[in-house]
Scaffold this motif. Structure first.
Motif, mmCIF file in Angstrom:
data_model
loop_
_atom_site.group_PDB
_atom_site.id
_atom_site.type_symbol
_atom_site.label_atom_id
_atom_site.label_comp_id
_atom_site.label_asym_id
_atom_site.label_seq_id
_atom_site.Cartn_x
_atom_site.Cartn_y
_atom_site.Cartn_z
ATOM 1 N N GLY A 91 -24.114 -46.218 -77.554
ATOM 2 C CA GLY A 91 -24.980 -45.248 -76.824
ATOM 3 C C GLY A 91 -25.700 -44.295 -77.708
ATOM 4 O O GLY A 91 -26.607 -43.489 -77.025
ATOM 5 N N ASP A 94 -29.501 -44.553 -76.652
ATOM 6 C CA ASP A 94 -29.602 -43.565 -75.535
ATOM 7 C C ASP A 94 -30.093 -41.853 -76.029
ATOM 8 O O ASP A 94 -30.941 -41.482 -75.395
ATOM 9 C CB ASP A 94 -28.579 -43.443 -74.467
ATOM 10 C CG ASP A 94 -28.199 -44.811 -73.664
ATOM 11 O OD1 ASP A 94 -29.280 -45.652 -73.847
ATOM 12 O OD2 ASP A 94 -27.249 -45.062 -73.035
ATOM 13 N N LEU A 97 -33.408 -41.821 -77.233
ATOM 14 C CA LEU A 97 -34.338 -41.961 -76.025
ATOM 15 C C LEU A 97 -34.609 -40.635 -75.557
ATOM 16 O O LEU A 97 -35.427 -40.283 -74.707
ATOM 17 C CB LEU A 97 -34.009 -42.999 -75.245
ATOM 18 C CG LEU A 97 -34.463 -44.540 -75.292
ATOM 19 C CD1 LEU A 97 -33.722 -45.453 -74.328
ATOM 20 C CD2 LEU A 97 -36.016 -44.594 -75.043
ATOM 21 N N THR A 103 -38.736 -44.083 -80.846
ATOM 22 C CA THR A 103 -37.555 -44.780 -81.285
ATOM 23 C C THR A 103 -37.511 -45.330 -82.556
ATOM 24 O O THR A 103 -36.341 -45.277 -83.073
ATOM 25 C CB THR A 103 -36.906 -45.759 -80.161
ATOM 26 O OG1 THR A 103 -37.946 -46.546 -79.883
ATOM 27 C CG2 THR A 103 -36.431 -44.892 -78.913
ATOM 28 N N TYR A 260 -35.227 -53.008 -72.376
ATOM 29 C CA TYR A 260 -33.858 -52.100 -72.707
ATOM 30 C C TYR A 260 -33.758 -51.378 -71.884
ATOM 31 O O TYR A 260 -32.956 -51.039 -70.840
ATOM 32 C CB TYR A 260 -33.745 -51.428 -74.062
ATOM 33 C CG TYR A 260 -32.621 -50.670 -74.039
ATOM 34 C CD1 TYR A 260 -31.261 -51.403 -74.305
ATOM 35 C CD2 TYR A 260 -32.441 -49.319 -73.964
ATOM 36 C CE1 TYR A 260 -30.152 -50.636 -74.391
ATOM 37 C CE2 TYR A 260 -31.628 -48.529 -74.097
ATOM 38 C CZ TYR A 260 -30.313 -48.924 -74.253
ATOM 39 O OH TYR A 260 -29.213 -48.358 -74.275
ATOM 40 N N ARG A 261 -34.868 -50.392 -71.559
ATOM 41 C CA ARG A 261 -34.964 -49.592 -70.416
ATOM 42 C C ARG A 261 -35.310 -50.019 -68.866
ATOM 43 O O ARG A 261 -35.087 -49.494 -68.109
ATOM 44 C CB ARG A 261 -35.992 -48.544 -70.624
ATOM 45 C CG ARG A 261 -35.967 -47.800 -71.972
ATOM 46 C CD ARG A 261 -37.150 -46.947 -72.422
ATOM 47 N NE ARG A 261 -37.518 -45.823 -71.455
ATOM 48 C CZ ARG A 261 -38.506 -45.062 -71.026
ATOM 49 N NH1 ARG A 261 -39.569 -45.634 -71.641
ATOM 50 N NH2 ARG A 261 -38.371 -43.952 -70.386
ATOM 51 N N LYS C 58 -29.161 -41.677 -66.221
ATOM 52 C CA LYS C 58 -30.158 -42.117 -67.081
ATOM 53 C C LYS C 58 -31.465 -42.416 -66.343
ATOM 54 O O LYS C 58 -32.508 -42.528 -67.307
ATOM 55 C CB LYS C 58 -29.537 -43.611 -67.473
ATOM 56 C CG LYS C 58 -28.270 -43.432 -68.430
ATOM 57 C CD LYS C 58 -27.805 -44.892 -68.752
ATOM 58 C CE LYS C 58 -26.824 -45.021 -69.574
ATOM 59 N NZ LYS C 58 -26.247 -46.267 -70.149
ATOM 60 N N ILE C 63 -33.888 -42.433 -69.740
ATOM 61 C CA ILE C 63 -33.633 -43.505 -70.517
ATOM 62 C C ILE C 63 -33.586 -44.912 -70.026
ATOM 63 O O ILE C 63 -34.102 -45.998 -70.365
ATOM 64 C CB ILE C 63 -31.939 -43.425 -70.825
ATOM 65 C CG1 ILE C 63 -31.782 -42.025 -71.625
ATOM 66 C CG2 ILE C 63 -31.228 -44.607 -71.413
ATOM 67 C CD1 ILE C 63 -30.157 -41.793 -72.072
ATOM 68 N N LEU C 64 -33.228 -45.075 -68.645
ATOM 69 C CA LEU C 64 -33.625 -46.123 -67.785
ATOM 70 C C LEU C 64 -34.808 -46.008 -66.923
ATOM 71 O O LEU C 64 -35.228 -44.799 -66.487
ATOM 72 C CB LEU C 64 -32.478 -46.556 -66.918
ATOM 73 C CG LEU C 64 -31.103 -47.206 -67.935
ATOM 74 C CD1 LEU C 64 -30.245 -47.511 -66.621
ATOM 75 C CD2 LEU C 64 -31.402 -48.326 -68.386
ATOM 76 N N ARG C 82 -41.616 -40.116 -71.181
ATOM 77 C CA ARG C 82 -40.271 -39.796 -71.907
ATOM 78 C C ARG C 82 -40.276 -38.591 -72.775
ATOM 79 O O ARG C 82 -39.440 -37.762 -72.649
ATOM 80 C CB ARG C 82 -39.481 -41.077 -72.435
ATOM 81 C CG ARG C 82 -38.315 -41.035 -73.206
ATOM 82 C CD ARG C 82 -38.003 -42.262 -73.924
ATOM 83 N NE ARG C 82 -38.789 -42.453 -74.971
ATOM 84 C CZ ARG C 82 -38.691 -41.863 -76.218
ATOM 85 N NH1 ARG C 82 -37.752 -41.032 -76.199
ATOM 86 N NH2 ARG C 82 -39.395 -42.457 -77.312
#
Lengths: 265, 240, 334
Positions: A91, A94, A97, A103, A260-261, C58, C63-64, C82
């Motif tokens: 994690g 995360d 992010l 990143t 990924y997101r 998230k 994040i998501l 973001r």
């Protein structure tokens, strides 16, 4: 101001390591020797033969030295991508992010194991031996090429690293496959590409542009015609290839993070 | 397993290319008794043996020593060293199928390959098992050094580098200069990898090669036993 | 501050279906969630494990990316902006650290100062404030890996506040903490919300957190909102009964006939009576007066339903009436 962030992160990472000085030096040495393993192979082979792929021992050592220095430099930053699977699993990714930064640079500077300087060290030592033992004609151009080549090479290696490690966003055990490409490229570029043949050469020298890391620049420095018949200017386009690889790597990384997101597949 | 084999295959291809290029630049097309088929066989068998004997990356015992869990292992009604060896042999048996065979098959399909004469197969099996025993003996000692050095990364690194270059993984030990070969046979290094390969491709004297392996397997196991006994005394006295 | 509409997030799960074959199926972790949080609110986002809490968080923090639906947090779309969002909100994950493991806490703060481009004076002021309220002083120079969990969490919260976010999102902030650390953290967060007006959104399993911090609750289960409203309303809706406990000087017959009383349990031979009453029929005051008319009251107390009972009842009802639809009424705050 924005540029100052990454150096600051790196600086903070460095301070942590120097507190364990003794094991740091040992680690450094181990890295240097690990990278130097291939030198032993080269010397043992030349104990039995006088040329490899049309190159003398000193010429092969020059190719090896340029490749090793470039790989060592890229390992300093891009090598941190090997931690990516752990970052995803635990994690940590995360958390990256959640910060107002990209990143990829965050992963690259998330740690800077200085011991990896050992690999650069090996490359430079062999370079220091190989240069005076070859007939390099010193002009401002060749000096420039010599300085630019390891930098361009390290960008190419880093790009390869980024593309290969992006696999980890899709595959749980993608790391080992990625290692095949990254460390495989390290071995591949240590020898003149005339040693290889067929699709292996086409793949590792041109699809993965390993030939531009050390082989073509070494030919240009040696002012030696390519035994494979490539034109002389190929020795000078390393930086261009590097820029292209970096751009492509950036795109692949973006796509991977998007996957990924969740907007990917 | 797939990813690991892919790595072995890629490095196999690179090694074969370099070594065949070397053979190609000699007048006779052979070096130290290695022709093309022997060289190819050497490389692919080596890529298979790599995971089978575990050259690097065995730190389970070291981690248990560092965490203190080893105390539990020591108080079990077994001999820790023998238990670990049994475990390692089981792992090797599994690896024989999953990691040793695939690179050999790839090499045999893509290149001229040299299979051993039928009567050599049993000797090869014995030699391969002995290689695991020798490799285990060295790994056990490296791991056990953690009893005294909490940070044994230096030892691990030396072991990794030593085995990588000196056991015959990247270049056949027969290619080394005479003096280096002579010196190497006084070490256990060749017994980990070069010996089973020699048996397979029919190089050197069978009995000398296997005898050397037997000696080192026994010697390392014995030293390991002494080291473990001392370590246990240390743990008992100092409480871990 | 937060606007969530019809939020949905699917995951593809692949399972082994024979040798080398894999079957894929799609599971919605969050399935049509809508809610708003106004600036200055403190909202608890609760639900059982696997309800979709973390997935929602998230998506709120960028994040998501949602499969469908819209999210706006602090005026931006988290999935597209973001980095912009990161400057505006603070996030604390109870189980993952945003501090640098081998650096002293103070160095981690310095790095975050650079990352979030906080000016020197602002940084000094905010850090001093947090250090004071959270008592960071004694371990500011200790490497993070040597901190206790409670100390580390105080550090994490400080780290999330250095850039003065309007919204603080906390995912299980008190998990694993000892009682004292929990209390200290709650006190700090309550103060942050009331004094500073920082909006709080927190997920938690600890109902004390909610009781202490969150006037409003969003309850989620199986990816949908079960209930949304002030804690008190939710209790009223789920269990409309309160209990009046009276200690009488002399024993009397069970007072079951008083207006509004639903059931009676007696203790001490009738000297203590638990009178469950419907608050929509009578009030505690009226009932007390009615009791006093019958017997001399020695002592009394009114017992509210426990919050875990409320949430448990919500789940239970929802499962019982699944075919009927939502029982908890999603609260429309517009």
């Amino acid at each position: 101001m924005a540029e100052a962030i990454y150096p600051r992160i790196l600086h903070a990472r460095l301070r942590g390591q120097l507190s364990y000085r003794a094991s740091f030096l040992l680690d450094c040495l181990a890295q240097a020797v690990a990278q130097g393993g291939e030198v032993v192979v080269i010397l043992v082979l030349f104990n039995r033969v006088t040329a490899l792929g049309g190159f003398s021992v000193d010429e092969v050592l020059l190719v090896y030295a340029l490749a090793s220095t470039a790989f060592g430099l890229s390992d300093l930053f891009a090598g941190q991508l090997n931690a990516l699977p752990a970052y995803i699993r635990e994690g940590t990714f995360d958390v990256l992010l959640l910060r107002p930064l990209g990143t990829l640079p965050q992963v690259m500077v998330s740690d800077l194991p200085l011991k990896r300087i050992g690999r650069v060290f090996t490359g430079l030592v062999v370079l220091g031996y190989a240069l005076p033992h070859n007939d390099v004609v010193w002009t401002p151009w060749s000096v420039g090429l010599l300085v630019v080549t390891p930098v361009a090479g390290s960008v190419i290696f880093s790009g390869i690293w980024v593309v290969a490690c992006s696999v980890c966003f899709w595959l749980v055990d993608g790391q080992e496959l990625a290692n095949t490409v990254t460390y495989g490229s390290n071995t591949f570029t240590s020898y003149p590409i005339s040693v290889y043949s067929g699709w292996l050469r086409r793949l590792m020298a041109f699809v993965v542009p390993g030939a531009f890391v050390a082989y073509y620049p070494a030919l240009a420095l040696l002012d030696k015609p390519d035994p494979l018949g490539g034109p002389g200017w190929l020795g000078w386009v390393g930086p261009v290839v590097a820029v292209l690889v970096a751009g492509l790597a950036g795109l692949v990384w973006k796509t991977a993070v998007r996957h990924y997101r969740g907007t990917g597949s | 397993m797939v990813a690991g084999t892919a790595t072995n295959v890629v490095f196999g291809l690179l090694r074969v290319a370099v070594l065949l290029a070397a053979l190609g630049s000699t007048a006779s097309g052979r070096i130290a008794g290695y022709d093309v088929a022997a060289t190819v066989t050497y490389v692919w068998l080596g890529q298979g043996l790599l995971a089978f004997v575990v050259l690097w990356g065995d730190s389970a015992l070291a981690n248990r020593i560092r965490s203190g869990d080893v105390v539990v292992d020591l108080y079990r009604p077994w001999d820790l060293q023998t238990a670990l060896l049994a475990e390692d042999l089981g792992r090797a048996a599994y690896c024989a199928v999953t990691r040793l065979v695939p690179p050999v098959v790839v090499g045999a399909l893509l290149f001229p390959f040299r299979w051993p004469a039928p009567e050599r197969w049993p000797v090869f099996v014995v030699s391969a098992v002995l290689a695991v025993l020798v490799s285990f003996g060295m790994r056990f000692l490296v791991n056990a050094s953690t009893f005294w050095l909490l940070d044994n990364r230096g030892v691990v690194a030396l072991h990794g580098v030593g085995t990588g270059i000196l056991c015959g993984l990247n270049v056949p030990l027969d290619f080394f200069p005479e003096w280096a070969r002579f010196a190497l046979w006084f070490t256990p290094m060749p017994a980990i990898m070069q010996s089973p390969i020699d048996v397979f491709i029919g190089h050197g004297s069978l009995w000398l090669v296997v005898g050397h392996q037997v000696f080192w397997a026994a010697a390392l196991f014995g030293v390991g036993k002494v080291v473990l006994a001392r370590a246990v005394r240390k743990v008992v006295v100092q409480g871990g | 501050m937060i606007e969530v509409r019809d939020l949905r997030r699917e995951f593809r799960i692949s399972e082994k279906a024979g040798f080398l074959r894999r079957a894929h199926r799609t599971v919605a972790a969050v399935d049509g969630v809508s809610f708003d949080v106004a600036a200055g609110e403190a909202v608890g986002y609760v639900g059982p494990n696997g309800a979709g809490k973390s997935t929602t968080i998230k998506m709120l923090t960028g994040i998501l990316v949602p499969t469908s639906g819209t999210v706006r947090v602090s005026g931006v779309d988290p999935s597209r902006q973001r980095k912009e969002l990161a400057r505006r909100i603070g996030v604390v994950f109870g189980q993952r650290s945003q501090l640098w493991w081998d650096l002293p806490l103070a160095d981690s703060f310095e790095l975050l100062k650079a990352i979030y481009r906080v000016s020197g004076p602002d940084f000094a002021k905010r850090l001093a404030e947090c250090a004071d309220l959270l008592e960071l002083g004694p371990f500011l120079t200790t490497p993070v890996r040597q901190l206790s969990l409670g100390q580390r969490m105080r550090g994490e919260v400080t780290a999330a506040l250095l850039h003065a976010p309007d919204l603080l999102v906390l995912d299980e902030p008190t998990i694993g903490l000892d009682l004292e650390s929990k209390e200290r953290l709650r006190e700090f967060l309550a103060e942050l919300n009331t004094r500073r007006g920082t909006t709080l959104l927190l997920t938690t399993h600890d109902l004390d957190d909610i009781q202490r911090l969150c006037p409003r609750l969003v309850v989620i289960d199986h990816g949908t909102v079960l209930a949304d409203g002030p804690l008190a309303d939710l209790s009223a809706e789920v269990s409309p009964e309160r209990v009046l406990v009276v200690d009488l000087d002399v024993a009397v017959e069970p007072l079951a006939d008083l207006p509004g009383v639903v059931s009676v349990r007696t203790e001490l031979g009738g000297r203590r009576q638990h009178l469950a009453f419907r608050r929509d029929v009578t009030t505690a005051a009226a009932l007390i007066a009615a009791v006093a008319a019958r017997a001399e009251v020695h002592d009394l107390s009114v017992v509210e339903p426990e919050i875990d009972d409320v949430v448990r009842t919500l789940y239970a009802r929802r499962h019982a009436d699944r075919s009927v639809g939502n029982v908890g009424v999603p609260h429309d705050s517009r």
